[in-house]
Design a protein around this motif. Structure first.
Motif, PDB file in Angstrom:
ATOM      1  N   ASN A 238     -40.479  15.728  13.869  1.00 34.66           N
ATOM      2  CA  ASN A 238     -40.631  17.179  13.843  1.00 34.66           C
ATOM      3  C   ASN A 238     -40.932  17.621  12.412  1.00 34.66           C
ATOM      4  OD1 ASN A 238     -37.995  17.554  12.476  1.00 34.66           O
ATOM      5  ND2 ASN A 238     -37.188  16.867  14.455  1.00 34.66           N
TER       6      ASN A 238
ATOM      7  N   GLN B 126     -44.840  28.079  10.976  1.00 33.37           N
ATOM      8  CA  GLN B 126     -45.702  28.037  12.169  1.00 33.37           C
ATOM      9  C   GLN B 126     -47.093  27.516  11.816  1.00 33.37           C
ATOM     10  OE1 GLN B 126     -45.706  31.793  14.221  1.00 33.37           O
ATOM     11  NE2 GLN B 126     -43.482  31.820  14.465  1.00 33.37           N
TER      12      GLN B 126
ATOM     13  N   ASN C 122     -46.817  23.791  11.326  1.00 31.89           N
ATOM     14  CA  ASN C 122     -46.642  23.138  12.625  1.00 31.89           C
ATOM     15  C   ASN C 122     -47.975  23.020  13.355  1.00 31.89           C
ATOM     16  OD1 ASN C 122     -44.422  21.925  13.927  1.00 31.89           O
ATOM     17  ND2 ASN C 122     -43.263  23.830  13.803  1.00 31.89           N
ATOM     18  N   SER C 123     -48.722  24.097  13.380  1.00 27.42           N
ATOM     19  CA  SER C 123     -49.994  24.076  14.111  1.00 27.42           C
ATOM     20  C   SER C 123     -51.004  23.151  13.444  1.00 27.42           C
ATOM     21  CB  SER C 123     -50.568  25.493  14.218  1.00 27.42           C
ATOM     22  OG  SER C 123     -50.861  26.020  12.942  1.00 27.42           O
TER      23      SER C 123
ATOM     24  N   LYS D  44     -49.191  19.171  13.768  1.00 32.18           N
ATOM     25  CA  LYS D  44     -48.704  18.608  15.021  1.00 32.18           C
ATOM     26  C   LYS D  44     -49.698  17.616  15.595  1.00 32.18           C
ATOM     27  CE  LYS D  44     -45.215  21.408  17.333  1.00 32.18           C
ATOM     28  NZ  LYS D  44     -44.912  22.202  18.535  1.00 32.18           N
TER      29      LYS D  44
ATOM     30  N   GLY E 102     -45.354  16.362  21.762  1.00 32.86           N
ATOM     31  CA  GLY E 102     -44.102  17.094  21.588  1.00 32.86           C
ATOM     32  C   GLY E 102     -44.069  17.789  20.240  1.00 32.86           C
ATOM     33  N   ASP E 103     -42.953  17.650  19.511  1.00 33.70           N
ATOM     34  CA  ASP E 103     -42.803  18.269  18.194  1.00 33.70           C
ATOM     35  C   ASP E 103     -43.288  17.368  17.062  1.00 33.70           C
ATOM     36  OD1 ASP E 103     -41.661  20.610  19.196  1.00 33.70           O
ATOM     37  OD2 ASP E 103     -39.638  19.758  19.171  1.00 33.70           O
ATOM     38  N   GLU E 104     -43.785  16.201  17.389  1.00 34.54           N
ATOM     39  CA  GLU E 104     -44.177  15.210  16.385  1.00 34.54           C
ATOM     40  C   GLU E 104     -45.259  15.769  15.453  1.00 34.54           C
ATOM     41  OE1 GLU E 104     -44.802  10.650  17.092  1.00 34.54           O
ATOM     42  OE2 GLU E 104     -46.717  11.698  17.396  1.00 34.54           O
ATOM     43  N   VAL E 105     -45.094  15.483  14.148  1.00 31.75           N
ATOM     44  CA  VAL E 105     -46.070  15.906  13.140  1.00 31.75           C
ATOM     45  C   VAL E 105     -46.489  14.693  12.316  1.00 31.75           C
ATOM     46  CG1 VAL E 105     -45.256  18.300  12.952  1.00 31.75           C
ATOM     47  CG2 VAL E 105     -44.207  16.513  11.552  1.00 31.75           C
TER      48      VAL E 105
END
Length: 263
Positions: free
Chosen positions: A206, A232, A235-236, A239, A243-246
Motif C-alpha cells: 500500500n 490520492q 495513489n492514482s 497503484k 488492490g492497494d498495491e503500489v
C-alpha cells in the motif's frame, strides 16, 4: 494526512529498508564476494544490517568496520551488535577520513551512499578510498543515478510538499549520469571491472508502506506534510491495479572497481 508512525529516522531505516538491504546483499554476493579472513569496510553502514552480512562471510578470522556520519544510526547498529555472539565487527561514527588509519582493507562496500557526497568532495573521497585499499583491493558500490522517467515518486512528493524547491535542493540527493561516477573511479586510479545500469521496481502492499520506506531512506522527505489530495494523487499515479498495491521504479548503477596490484 499520511499515517506514518512517529519514529526517528534511524529506527525507520532499520525497520523499513528491506528493499535496499536486498539490493546490497546482491552486490555483496555477486560483486564484492568477500572471502574468509578478509578485512572489509562498509562505508555509510547505516544501522549495520549489511555490515552483519559482511561479517558472516569473512568469518572470525576476518574484520569488518562499519562507518556512518549519523550518530543515531550508529547507535542502532551498536545496539544490534550487543545481541550478537562475538563477531568481527566494529562501528565508528564518521566518514572515510576517520577510518583511513584502520586500513588497509581488502574491500570497500557502499550501498546507496555516494549520491549523498557533495560534488566538490567526490574526487577527494574516491582517492581516500583508493588509499584505504590494499593492492588488488576491490571497491563495490550501488547508488541512484539520474532519473529520466517522468514518474519518480520522490520528485512527486517534493513537488507536493516543497513546491518552491527543486528536487536536489529539497532531497539532498545529488544524482549524475553513470559516466561521471566511472570517471571518478578512473581518476583515482581504479580499474573499473564491471558497471551496470538497471531499473529496479519497488513494490509495496500500500502507499503508506511505500512512504515509510521513502521517509526512512531520504531523511529530508516530509511525507507527513502530504495532504489528502496529495495522497490520492500518489495513489492514482503509482497503484498497480492489484488492490492497494503500489510500485515505483528507480534507475540504479552498480560498480566493481579494483586497485591495481603493485609490481
Amino acid at each position: 494526512m499520511s499515517t506514518l508512525p512517529v519514529l526517528n529516522n534511524a529506527d525507520m531505516y532499520h525497520h523499513y529498508s528491506d528493499v535496499q538491504f536486498r539490493d546490497g546483499c546482491s552486490v555483496i554476493h555477486e560483486m564484492l564476494k568477500p572471502k574468509r579472513g578478509e578485512s572489509i569496510l562498509d562505508l555509510g553502514c547505516g544501522t549495520g544490517r549489511l555490515t552483519m552480512q559482511l561479517a558472516s562471510l569473512v568469518g572470525a578470522s576476518g574484520r569488518v568496520v562499519g562507518v556512518d556520519p549519523d550518530s543515531c544510526r550508529i547507535a542502532v547498529a551498536n545496539e544490534q551488535l550487543k545481541k550478537m555472539d562475538d563477531i568481527p565487527v566494529t562501528f565508528q561514527l564518521g566518514s572515510i577520513r576517520e577510518v583511513l588509519p584502520l586500513g588497509p582493507f581488502d574491500g570497500i562496500f557502499s550501498n546507496f551512499v555516494f549520491h549523498w557526497f557533495e560534488r566538490a568532495e567526490r574526487a577527494e573521497m574516491m582517492q581516500q578510498m583508493y588509499d584505504s585499499l590494499k593492492p588488488g583491493g576491490r571497491l563495490t558500490f550501488l547508488l541512484n543515478t539520474n532519473q529520466t522517467q517522468p514518474n519518480v515518486i520522490v520528485r512527486d512528493i517534493f513537488r507536493l510538499t516543497e513546491p518552491n524547491l527543486d528536487e536536489e535542493s529539497a532531497s539532498g540527493i545529488k544524482m549524475d549520469v553513470p559516466s561521471v561516477w566511472l570517471q571518478h573511479c578512473s581518476d583515482a586510479g581504479f580499474v573499473v571491472e564491471l558497471s551496470e545500469v538497471f531499473m529496479r521496481e519497488c513494490m509495496e502492499p500500500n502507499l503508506d508502506r511505500l512512504l515509510q520506506f521513502i521517509a526512512a531512506s531520504v531523511p529530508n522527505v516530509q511525507c507527513s506534510k502530504l495532504t489528502e489530495d496529495g495522497l490520492q494523487e500518489l495513489n492514482s499515479r503509482y497503484k498497480t491495479g492489484n488492490g492497494d498495491e503500489v510500485a515505483c521504479s528507480v534507475r540504479l548503477l552498480k560498480v566493481l572497481a579494483r586497485k591495481p596490484e603493485e609490481y
